[in-house]
Each structure stands twice: as structure tokens, then as C-alpha cells.
Design an enzyme around this catalytic site. Structure first.
Site, PDB file in Angstrom:
ATOM      1  N   GLU A 188       0.819  -1.215   0.000  1.00  0.00           N
ATOM      2  CA  GLU A 188       0.000   0.000   0.000  1.00  0.00           C
ATOM      3  C   GLU A 188       0.852   1.264   0.000  1.00  0.00           C
ATOM      4  O   GLU A 188       1.695   1.447   0.888  1.00  0.00           O
ATOM      5  CB  GLU A 188      -0.911  -0.013   1.242  1.00  0.00           C
ATOM      6  CG  GLU A 188      -1.919   1.103   1.239  1.00  0.00           C
ATOM      7  CD  GLU A 188      -2.972   0.955   2.338  1.00  0.00           C
ATOM      8  OE1 GLU A 188      -2.928  -0.019   3.100  1.00  0.00           O
ATOM      9  OE2 GLU A 188      -3.833   1.848   2.409  1.00  0.00           O
ATOM     10  N   LYS A 207      -7.439  -0.910  11.609  1.00  0.00           N
ATOM     11  CA  LYS A 207      -6.764  -1.312  10.365  1.00  0.00           C
ATOM     12  C   LYS A 207      -5.598  -0.357  10.096  1.00  0.00           C
ATOM     13  O   LYS A 207      -4.520  -0.774   9.652  1.00  0.00           O
ATOM     14  CB  LYS A 207      -7.771  -1.318   9.205  1.00  0.00           C
ATOM     15  CG  LYS A 207      -7.254  -1.968   7.935  1.00  0.00           C
ATOM     16  CD  LYS A 207      -6.497  -1.027   7.041  1.00  0.00           C
ATOM     17  CE  LYS A 207      -6.049  -1.684   5.738  1.00  0.00           C
ATOM     18  NZ  LYS A 207      -5.218  -0.795   4.906  1.00  0.00           N
ATOM     19  N   ASP A 240       4.216 -14.433  11.763  1.00  0.00           N
ATOM     20  CA  ASP A 240       2.870 -14.884  11.402  1.00  0.00           C
ATOM     21  C   ASP A 240       1.888 -13.715  11.573  1.00  0.00           C
ATOM     22  O   ASP A 240       1.460 -13.421  12.685  1.00  0.00           O
ATOM     23  CB  ASP A 240       2.511 -16.063  12.323  1.00  0.00           C
ATOM     24  CG  ASP A 240       1.138 -16.639  12.046  1.00  0.00           C
ATOM     25  OD1 ASP A 240       0.331 -15.985  11.352  1.00  0.00           O
ATOM     26  OD2 ASP A 240       0.870 -17.742  12.543  1.00  0.00           O
ATOM     27  N   HIS A 287      -2.287  10.286   0.222  1.00  0.00           N
ATOM     28  CA  HIS A 287      -2.315   8.904  -0.265  1.00  0.00           C
ATOM     29  C   HIS A 287      -2.307   8.872  -1.791  1.00  0.00           C
ATOM     30  O   HIS A 287      -1.533   8.141  -2.411  1.00  0.00           O
ATOM     31  CB  HIS A 287      -3.562   8.215   0.291  1.00  0.00           C
ATOM     32  CG  HIS A 287      -3.691   6.782  -0.113  1.00  0.00           C
ATOM     33  ND1 HIS A 287      -2.917   5.792   0.437  1.00  0.00           N
ATOM     34  CD2 HIS A 287      -4.482   6.184  -1.024  1.00  0.00           C
ATOM     35  CE1 HIS A 287      -3.235   4.633  -0.113  1.00  0.00           C
ATOM     36  NE2 HIS A 287      -4.189   4.851  -1.004  1.00  0.00           N
TER      37      HIS A 287
HETATM   38  N1  COA Z   1       8.878   8.872   0.608  1.00  0.00           N
HETATM   39  C1  COA Z   1       9.356   8.723   1.852  1.00  0.00           C
HETATM   40  N2  COA Z   1       9.005   9.523   2.892  1.00  0.00           N
HETATM   41  C2  COA Z   1       8.128  10.499   2.646  1.00  0.00           C
HETATM   42  C3  COA Z   1       7.570  10.698   1.364  1.00  0.00           C
HETATM   43  C4  COA Z   1       7.996   9.833   0.328  1.00  0.00           C
HETATM   44  N3  COA Z   1       7.532   9.946  -0.914  1.00  0.00           N
HETATM   45  N4  COA Z   1       6.705  11.723   1.450  1.00  0.00           N
HETATM   46  C5  COA Z   1       6.721  12.163   2.719  1.00  0.00           C
HETATM   47  N5  COA Z   1       7.569  11.419   3.466  1.00  0.00           N
HETATM   48  C6  COA Z   1       7.833  11.550   4.899  1.00  0.00           C
HETATM   49  C7  COA Z   1       9.263  11.979   5.172  1.00  0.00           C
HETATM   50  O1  COA Z   1       9.657  11.521   6.436  1.00  0.00           O
HETATM   51  C8  COA Z   1       9.137  13.469   5.184  1.00  0.00           C
HETATM   52  O2  COA Z   1      10.119  14.110   5.930  1.00  0.00           O
HETATM   53  P1  COA Z   1      11.677  13.928   5.616  1.00  0.00           P
HETATM   54  O3  COA Z   1      11.827  13.731   4.144  1.00  0.00           O
HETATM   55  O4  COA Z   1      12.276  15.198   6.121  1.00  0.00           O
HETATM   56  O5  COA Z   1      12.089  12.742   6.414  1.00  0.00           O
HETATM   57  C9  COA Z   1       7.801  13.699   5.846  1.00  0.00           C
HETATM   58  O6  COA Z   1       6.992  12.593   5.417  1.00  0.00           O
HETATM   59  C10 COA Z   1       7.128  14.984   5.462  1.00  0.00           C
HETATM   60  O7  COA Z   1       7.257  15.157   4.067  1.00  0.00           O
HETATM   61  P2  COA Z   1       6.242  16.071   3.219  1.00  0.00           P
HETATM   62  O8  COA Z   1       6.646  16.015   1.777  1.00  0.00           O
HETATM   63  O9  COA Z   1       6.155  17.408   3.894  1.00  0.00           O
HETATM   64  O10 COA Z   1       4.919  15.236   3.421  1.00  0.00           O
HETATM   65  P3  COA Z   1       3.414  15.643   3.161  1.00  0.00           P
HETATM   66  O11 COA Z   1       3.019  16.740   4.076  1.00  0.00           O
HETATM   67  O12 COA Z   1       3.191  15.811   1.706  1.00  0.00           O
HETATM   68  O13 COA Z   1       2.688  14.299   3.660  1.00  0.00           O
HETATM   69  C11 COA Z   1       2.147  11.995   3.703  1.00  0.00           C
HETATM   70  C12 COA Z   1       2.618  13.164   2.842  1.00  0.00           C
HETATM   71  C13 COA Z   1       1.763  10.838   2.792  1.00  0.00           C
HETATM   72  C14 COA Z   1       3.282  11.586   4.614  1.00  0.00           C
HETATM   73  C15 COA Z   1       0.933  12.479   4.548  1.00  0.00           C
HETATM   74  O14 COA Z   1      -0.044  12.981   3.704  1.00  0.00           O
HETATM   75  C16 COA Z   1       0.324  11.412   5.390  1.00  0.00           C
HETATM   76  O15 COA Z   1       0.852  11.035   6.421  1.00  0.00           O
HETATM   77  N6  COA Z   1      -0.854  10.946   4.991  1.00  0.00           N
HETATM   78  C17 COA Z   1      -1.532   9.828   5.641  1.00  0.00           C
HETATM   79  C18 COA Z   1      -1.207   8.582   4.874  1.00  0.00           C
HETATM   80  C19 COA Z   1      -1.758   7.343   5.515  1.00  0.00           C
HETATM   81  O16 COA Z   1      -2.191   7.337   6.640  1.00  0.00           O
HETATM   82  N7  COA Z   1      -1.741   6.260   4.753  1.00  0.00           N
HETATM   83  C20 COA Z   1      -2.235   4.998   5.224  1.00  0.00           C
HETATM   84  C21 COA Z   1      -3.148   4.337   4.238  1.00  0.00           C
HETATM   85  S1  COA Z   1      -4.421   5.391   3.599  1.00  0.00           S
END
Ligand code: COA
Length: 449
Positions: free
Chosen positions: A102, A286, A302, A400
Site C-alpha cells: 500500500e 486497520k 505470522d 495517499h
Molecule cells: N517517501 C518517503 N518519505 C516520505 C515521502 C515519500 N515519498 N513523502 C513524505 N515522506 C515523509 C518523510 O519523512 C518526510 O520528511 P523527511 O523527508 O524530512 O524525512 C515527511 O513525510 C514529510 O514530508 P512532506 O513532503 O512534507 O509530506 P506531506 O506533508 O506531503 O505528507 C504523507 C505526505 C503521505 C506523509 C501524509 O499525507 C500522510 O501522512 N498521509 C496519511 C497517509 C496514511 O495514513 N496512509 C495509510 C493508508 S491510507
């Protein structure tokens, strides 16, 4: 170190060797590298050897090994393995291997870990690795009398159980006690469930406790005068709990669009919804398992056992509810806590046979099954925090779908550099659909042609 309840310092309960030197889990810009470069960074951070590098680089499971693991093998099945960065747990940094299909799970965990590490990271503790085996007894004329007799003779039963597993005893584990549960009325008459309470040390413990249950069954038949049927572990590992907590000031949560207090309040309100409503609790939990299962899978454990234990624990009051809690403390800080069963092993099964699982454990650098359980619960809490933060503010789809865009680009037929180009354009348009991706791809190829 963590608040382990074994009484012993953590490394003493393990057969895994000396603790690894401290690492720095803040691998900045990892996301901007290609997979081979990322592997190089991780290898450097945790000193991976050639064998581990090979296992991770090539998918990790030779067919001959796979053929020995299950039946009727025709191949192997791969999942992406990502690394969540930034985790600090009990003052120690960890890189977290996560095998999951995911998008946004690894990013979300890393994000919350980044916020938490600036405020002490995650604090964890756990109970000793105690599992239960059940022995079902039927046809007992006096179930309460039989219960009394079993408890009176429990030393003999425990001794017989422990005689079966000298290695476990030498490691400080073994059967610790007996419980007897009486069911006066069932569809097949009165029933006893005799529980063996077993410290399984660094094993998940299923084989250990199943063997013990089968060993003591004849003794239990003799004492109760009944007939033994099932002899099997319980996946309701309520005596094998791991806990994690995190505390962050509201300003650590603030974004361009939302004040930190608003986000903290939103997370508490989101959790309240899951506490009262099982429809929401299922999804809330979940989200927690989104953090935990990928570690369970990556370490060859597991995951069905972990899922079963989690959900029966969530329903232990008789009503299914949230596994975690979020509240605001007296200083206005957001406090998250998670406690749940965590029957994970470091020895036995795929954990030892699967080369990629062994490499994942090397990356984690955990010294005991208890430490692994605590790390998993900390990541579950981080994942929960990320999902609630997104849900309580901009909504889950924004972050997401931006990351899901790469999947969509691939489904539309993008390859190589096209994937990032199309994914970036889809995310920028906030229109992450396959038909749109196909149009973009055609335009891109037409432009090149
Ligand atoms: N790869 C790896 N880490 C990532 C990333 C990517 N493509 N995008 C964000 N991150 C992480 C990193 O830790 C980053 O900080 P760092 O690079 O300094 O370590 C931090 O998130 C913040 O990055 P940023 O680009 O400001 O993130 P964002 O504000 O655009 O947030 C998500 C993106 C996805 C992290 C955020 O929207 C989120 O947490 N959403 C919820 C997602 C979720 O719960 N998914 C579960 C299933 S639906």
C-alpha cells in the site's frame, strides 16, 4: 532502555548476540534516491553484509528454500520492502523494514516519527513473552471439582510440560502456571479449558506450547476423569502485551493550513469516534495494523496470529473498540498510547529460514522478541497518528493519492522515467485516474516522437 517487565536487562533475555552500536535513523533525502542507492545508505547505516545485500537486492527467497517452507510450491511472491526512517524508541534510533503493497504507509510512518523524534520519540514497554495453550476437556461429570483437582495437581502438569523442552528451560523460559476455565453449559455439555501459561522467550511459541499441550493431555484426562479433544495455543495473547506512547506539543503538528492545537484536538476527536463506534474502530485499527503488519511480514512472522490477537483484544470488553487512545495532557500536549498483544518471534519458522527476513532483522537490530514487539507497536502508533492527522485535516486522499499516482502511472503503461513524470503530473492536477494517466502518457510519447 525500555520498561521490560522481565526484571532482567533486555540483552539478557536473548540469544541474538551483542547489542549493535547506535545508528542515526534520520536518513534525509532517502526518498529522492533510486532503490539501489537507498539500499546502499541503509547498508552503511546498519553494516549489512554481502549475503544480506544480496538477499534484499534480489527478492530474497530461493525457490529451493520456498519449496521447503510450504506445499505444492510453484514460485515465490514478492512485495515491495521499504524503510521507514526517523524512528527513535526509548532513546535509540531504529530503521524500520516494512513489506507492504500500500502506498503512503512508509511515508506516513516516517513523517510522524520525524515529528516524534524531536520530542523524545516513542516510549515503549512490554510484558514477558507469555503464551497460552488450551486443552479442551469434555465429558466431565463435576467440572468445578475437576477444576479444583487440576489446580491442586498443577505442579505435576507443569513438570511434565517442562520435561519436553530442555532448550527453552535453559534459556529461562518454560511453563509457569495453569488456569482452568469452566464452561457450565455449551452445545455439547459442560466443558473445561485448561490453560498452560508458558514463557516462550524469543520464539513466537506456537510449536512450543502445542507440544506441551499434547504432552500433558493424558495427565489432564486422568485428573479430570474427562476426555481431552483440542490441544492448541490461543492467539489471544493477552499475557504478551507490548505498549507504546508518544507525547508531542501542538506546535510540532502545525502546518501551513492548520494550527497545531486544531490538529491535536482533531486527532483526539477522531479517536473518540473509534472508541464509541465499531464501524469506525475497524478502520481505525486497520490503520494501526498498516504499521504493524508490514514489520511482521518483513521479519517472517505470522501476521494472521498478530491480526487475530489484535482484534480479540480490541473486543475484550465485549464491545469492539479502538486499540489506541489519544488525549491532551495538562500542558496541552497530544498524548498517544497503544497497548496490544504482540506474539512475535526471532527464532524459528520463516524468521530464520527466509534470507530477506534475516536481513530485515539485521536492519532492525533488535536483541529480543520483546524488543521487536515494542518496535512494532511504536510503528503502529505512528501510523495511527498519521492517518488521524490526515483525516482530521485535509483528508486521507491528498497524501495517499499523490503517492498512489505512481501505481496508476504503471497501470496506464508508463515505464522507466515516464512513471515519475506521469505520477507528478497526476498529483499536481489532483486527478489520479488511469484514463487521465493514459492521456498524459500518449501526450508524453507523442511529444517525444
Ligand atoms: N517517501 C518517503 N518519505 C516520505 C515521502 C515519500 N515519498 N513523502 C513524505 N515522506 C515523509 C518523510 O519523512 C518526510 O520528511 P523527511 O523527508 O524530512 O524525512 C515527511 O513525510 C514529510 O514530508 P512532506 O513532503 O512534507 O509530506 P506531506 O506533508 O506531503 O505528507 C504523507 C505526505 C503521505 C506523509 C501524509 O499525507 C500522510 O501522512 N498521509 C496519511 C497517509 C496514511 O495514513 N496512509 C495509510 C493508508 S491510507
Amino acid at each position: 532502555m525500555s520498561g521490560s517487565e522481565t526484571g532482567a536487562a533486555r540483552p539478557a533475555i536473548t540469544s541474538q548476540g551483542a547489542a549493535r552500536p547506535a545508528i542515526n535513523s534520520r536518513l534525509e533525502n532517502l526518498r529522492n534516491l533510486v532503490p539501489a542507492e537507498r539500499l546502499g545508505k541503509v547498508a552503511e547505516a546498519v553494516a549489512l553484509g554481502d549475503g544480506e545485500l544480496e538477499a534484499l537486492g534480489r527478492g530474497g527467497l530461493p525457490l529451493a528454500l520456498a519449496n521447503g517452507m510450504i506445499e505444492n510450491v510453484i514460485g515465490t511472491f514478492e512485495l515491495p520492502l521499504g524503510i521507514a526512517t526517523n524512528f527513535t524508541i526509548n532513546g535509540r534510533d531504529y530503521l524500520i523494514p516494512m513489506a507492504v503493497e500500500e502506498p503512503s504507509v512508509v511515508a506516513a510512518a516516517s513523517y510522524m516519527a520525524r515529528i516524534a523524534r524531536a520530542h523524545g520519540g516513542f516510549q515503549t514497554s512490554s510484558s514477558a513473552p507469555i503464551m497460552r495453550a488450551q486443552v479442551q476437556v469434555l465429558d466431565v461429570a463435576d467440572p468445578h471439582g475437576a477444576r479444583a483437582r487440576v489446580l491442586k495437581d498443577q505442579d505435576a502438569i507443569i513438570a511434565a510440560a517442562n520435561a519436553r523442552d530442555k532448550v527453552l528451560i535453559s534459556l529461562g523460559g518454560g511453563c509457569r502456571g495453569i488456569e482452568v476455565h469452566v464452561f457450565d453449559r455449551t452445545p455439547v455439555g459442560p466443558m473445561l479449558a485448561v490453560h498452560l501459561i508458558v514463557d516462550v522467550r524469543d520464539a513466537m511459541g506456537a510449536n512450543t506450547v502445542n507440544t506441551m499441550a499434547e504432552t500433558v493431555a493424558p495427565i489432564i484426562e486422568r485428573i479430570t476423569g474427562g476426555v481431552v479433544r483440542l490441544r492448541i495455543l490461543s492467539n489471544y495473547a493477552d499475557l504478551r502485551l507490548a505498549r507504546a506512547a508518544v507525547t508531542v506539543p501542538p506546535e510540532a503538528l502545525k502546518t501551513e493550513d492548520y494550527a497545531g492545537e486544531r490538529i491535536a484536538r482533531g486527532i483526539v476527536e477522531a479517536c473518540a469516534f473509534a472508541i464509541v463506534d465499531p464501524y469506525r474502530a475497524a478502520t481505525h485499527n486497520k490503520g494501526i495494523m498498516n504499521g504493524i503488519d508490514p514489520i511482521v511480514v518483513a521479519t517472517g512472522n505470522d501476521w494472521r496470529a498478530i491480526e487475530a490477537g489484535a482484534h480479540v483484544w480490541a473486543a475484550r470488553s465485549g464491545r469492539y473498540t479502538a486499540l489506541s487512545n489519544w488525549e491532551i495532557d495538562g500542558k496541552g500536549h497530544l498524548v498517544g498510547t497503544l497497548e496490544m498483544p504482540m506474539a512475535l518471534g526471532l527464532v524459528g519458522g520463516a524468521t530464520k529460514t527466509h534470507p530477506a527476513a534475516r536481513a530485515a532483522l539485521k536492519i532492525l537490530g533488535v536483541q529480543s522478541a520483546q524488543e521487536l514487539a515494542e518496535v512494532a507497536v511504536a510503528v503502529g502508533l505512528a501510523q495511527n497518528m498519521a492517518a488521524l492527522r490526515a483525516l482530521a485535516t485535509e483528508g486521507i486522499q491528498k497524501g495517499h493519492m499523490a503517492l498512489h499516482a505512481r501505481n496508476i502511472a504503471i497501470v496506464a503503461g508508463a515505464a522507466g522515467d515516464e512513471i515519475e513524470t506521469v505520477a507528478g503530473a497526476l498529483a499536481a492536477d489532483h486527478d489520479v485516474r488511469v484514463d487521465r494517466a493514459k492521456e498524459m502518457l500518449e501526450a508524453l510519447r507523442g511529444g517525444k516522437g
